[in-house]
Write a protein that holds these residues in place. Structure first.
Motif, PDB file in Angstrom:
ATOM      1  N   LEU A   1       0.822  -1.208   0.000  1.00 19.23           N
ATOM      2  CA  LEU A   1       0.000   0.000   0.000  1.00 19.23           C
ATOM      3  C   LEU A   1       0.860   1.265   0.000  1.00 19.23           C
ATOM      4  N   THR A   2       2.078   1.145   0.507  1.00 18.87           N
ATOM      5  CA  THR A   2       2.995   2.280   0.509  1.00 18.87           C
ATOM      6  C   THR A   2       3.278   2.778  -0.907  1.00 18.87           C
ATOM      7  N   SER A   3       3.200   1.890  -1.897  1.00 16.22           N
ATOM      8  CA  SER A   3       3.459   2.292  -3.278  1.00 16.22           C
ATOM      9  C   SER A   3       2.513   3.403  -3.724  1.00 16.22           C
ATOM     10  N   GLY A   4       1.252   3.334  -3.293  1.00 14.03           N
ATOM     11  CA  GLY A   4       0.282   4.355  -3.649  1.00 14.03           C
ATOM     12  C   GLY A   4       0.459   5.658  -2.899  1.00 14.03           C
TER      13      GLY A   4
ATOM     14  N   GLY B   1       3.921  11.963  -1.446  1.00 19.18           N
ATOM     15  CA  GLY B   1       4.779  12.330  -0.328  1.00 19.18           C
ATOM     16  C   GLY B   1       4.205  11.941   1.008  1.00 19.18           C
ATOM     17  N   LEU B   2       3.645  10.743   1.067  1.00 19.31           N
ATOM     18  CA  LEU B   2       2.996  10.267   2.281  1.00 19.31           C
ATOM     19  C   LEU B   2       3.600   8.945   2.732  1.00 19.31           C
ATOM     20  N   ASN B   3       3.467   8.637   4.007  1.00 18.94           N
ATOM     21  CA  ASN B   3       3.686   7.290   4.522  1.00 18.94           C
ATOM     22  C   ASN B   3       2.955   7.164   5.851  1.00 18.94           C
ATOM     23  N   TRP B   4       3.108   6.019   6.508  1.00 21.38           N
ATOM     24  CA  TRP B   4       2.340   5.751   7.726  1.00 21.38           C
ATOM     25  C   TRP B   4       2.729   6.671   8.878  1.00 21.38           C
ATOM     26  N   PHE B   5       3.892   7.300   8.810  1.00 22.48           N
ATOM     27  CA  PHE B   5       4.386   8.092   9.932  1.00 22.48           C
ATOM     28  C   PHE B   5       4.000   9.566   9.838  1.00 22.48           C
TER      29      PHE B   5
ATOM     30  N   ILE C   1      -2.903   9.937   7.182  1.00 20.19           N
ATOM     31  CA  ILE C   1      -3.574   8.882   6.420  1.00 20.19           C
ATOM     32  C   ILE C   1      -4.528   8.067   7.266  1.00 20.19           C
ATOM     33  N   ASP C   2      -5.690   7.823   6.714  1.00 19.82           N
ATOM     34  CA  ASP C   2      -6.599   6.799   7.194  1.00 19.82           C
ATOM     35  C   ASP C   2      -6.492   5.676   6.171  1.00 19.82           C
ATOM     36  N   GLY C   3      -5.763   4.620   6.493  1.00 20.93           N
ATOM     37  CA  GLY C   3      -5.475   3.604   5.492  1.00 20.93           C
ATOM     38  C   GLY C   3      -5.577   2.197   6.033  1.00 20.93           C
ATOM     39  N   ALA C   4      -5.917   1.269   5.159  1.00 15.54           N
ATOM     40  CA  ALA C   4      -6.002  -0.148   5.510  1.00 15.54           C
ATOM     41  C   ALA C   4      -6.164  -0.949   4.230  1.00 15.54           C
TER      42      ALA C   4
ATOM     43  N   LEU D   1      -7.181   4.671   1.237  1.00 14.23           N
ATOM     44  CA  LEU D   1      -6.146   5.691   1.328  1.00 14.23           C
ATOM     45  C   LEU D   1      -6.820   7.058   1.255  1.00 14.23           C
ATOM     46  N   ARG D   2      -7.225   7.575   2.417  1.00  9.80           N
ATOM     47  CA  ARG D   2      -7.925   8.846   2.461  1.00  9.80           C
ATOM     48  C   ARG D   2      -7.366   9.681   3.606  1.00  9.80           C
ATOM     49  N   ARG D   3      -7.714  10.973   3.566  1.00 10.63           N
ATOM     50  CA  ARG D   3      -7.252  11.868   4.619  1.00 10.63           C
ATOM     51  C   ARG D   3      -7.869  11.471   5.965  1.00 10.63           C
ATOM     52  N   ARG D   4      -7.056  11.519   6.986  1.00 11.28           N
ATOM     53  CA  ARG D   4      -7.541  11.169   8.328  1.00 11.28           C
ATOM     54  C   ARG D   4      -8.603  12.188   8.761  1.00 11.28           C
ATOM     55  N   ARG D   5      -9.723  11.660   9.228  1.00 11.88           N
ATOM     56  CA  ARG D   5     -10.839  12.524   9.638  1.00 11.88           C
ATOM     57  C   ARG D   5     -10.663  12.986  11.072  1.00 11.88           C
ATOM     58  N   LEU D   6     -10.950  14.245  11.309  1.00 12.53           N
ATOM     59  CA  LEU D   6     -10.896  14.787  12.669  1.00 12.53           C
ATOM     60  C   LEU D   6     -12.043  14.221  13.481  1.00 12.53           C
ATOM     61  N   ARG D   7     -11.769  13.813  14.718  1.00 14.65           N
ATOM     62  CA  ARG D   7     -12.823  13.221  15.543  1.00 14.65           C
ATOM     63  C   ARG D   7     -13.251  14.199  16.632  1.00 14.65           C
TER      64      ARG D   7
END
Length: 288
Positions: free
Chosen positions: A208-211, A216-220, A224-227, A282-288
């Motif tokens: 998934l990191t390939s996408g 210019g994104l990664n898990w750190f 990202i809201d990703g799975a 792979l979407r922007r993390r939503r504010l809670r």
């Protein structure tokens, strides 16, 4: 054998509860907050293999339905869909808290003869030219909060060497082509089925990191809201995962909050061992 390698092999040694019912350990994989997707796939494949004789898996297709809870075991229920002359088909449902977390179909083939061809292995430098995952993480240790350092440095069972690693915390935009070398030394004594299980586990690493790379994104980065949403593997040749394998990955498309990624896994001598495809959230993390 390292402690981490022993833990992974224990994860793949699922327990039979009934004829077609199995139980796998939930904790101990790549991630602590939810069960690593490759772990559930590998355990589901292990359950299917327990109901098949004298045939090897040639393909599997899995859908991730809910996040896995690492604090409890996973129950795997196998449906013997078909036992044919050349092919055997199994359906596996993974269950936690009374709900499905994964559905998988797997097909097993009696070995046969036919024509052969394959694409060549990409021309990239060998694993000896790239830093280990441990060395890379040591480089960033000063930027990791103290409460996360033990998990950040935790020993993992799969040895990984990225060909073009991006900065963990401020990644630049890069090509979606993504390469890494991986292996597990303790696979040296593993049988053919366990080799398949280990490769299935590892096939969820880096894909998934390939996408994320073109953005210019990664898990750190914390954006990202990703799975993983689904995952498919086609096994082409015998696996000897104690040796280095090149995982050649790319992401032809990302959009609408999803990313499509595919990969080819080669042995170091150039044999195409397996092909992989996956779509992930792979979407922007939503504010809670």
């Amino acid at each position: 054998m390292t402690d981490a390698e022993r833990v992974l092999l224990d994860l793949l040694n699922i327990e039979r509860l009934e004829v077609d019912l199995f139980r796998g350990i939930g904790s101990g994989g790549e991630t602590p907050t939810r069960i690593f997707g490759g772990q559930v796939i590998a355990q589901a494949l292990a359950a299917a293999y327990r109901t098949v004789e004298d045939r090897l898996c040639h393909s599997l297709h899995a859908y991730f339905i809910r996040p896995g809870d690492p604090s409890i075991p996973v129950i795997y229920q196998v449906d013997r869909a078909r036992d044919g002359g050349s092919f055997t088909t199994r359906r596996v449902v993974a269950i936690q808290h009374g709900k499905q977390i994964l559905n998988m179909s797997a097909s097993f083939h009696k070995q046969d003869n036919g024509w052969d061809h394959q694409h060549p292995i990409p021309n990239v430098d060998g694993p000896e030219h790239h830093p280990s995952r441990d060395d890379l993480r040591q480089k960033y240790l000063g930027r990791v909060p103290d409460k996360l350092k033990s998990e950040f440095l935790r020993e993992r069972p799969i040895e990984v060497r990225e060909v073009d690693p991006l900065d963990l915390f401020t990644p630049s935009k890069a090509d979606d082509k993504n390469y890494l070398w991986f292996r597990m030394g303790a696979a040296n004594d593993a049988d053919t089925i366990t080799q398949h299980l280990l490769l299935a586990y590892a096939s969820d690493m880096g894909l998934l990191t390939s996408g994320m790379r073109p953005h210019g994104l990664n898990w750190f980065t914390g954006e990202i809201d990703g799975a993983s949403l689904d995952h498919a593997i086609w096994f082409h040749a015998p696996v000897k995962f104690q040796n280095w394998h090149l995982y050649s990955m790319e992401s032809p498309w990302t959009g609408q909050g999803r990313s499509f990624n595919r990969g080819s896994i080669f042995s170091q001598d150039g044999k195409l061992v397996a092909s992989v495809a996956q779509e992930g959230l792979l979407r922007r993390r939503r504010l809670r």
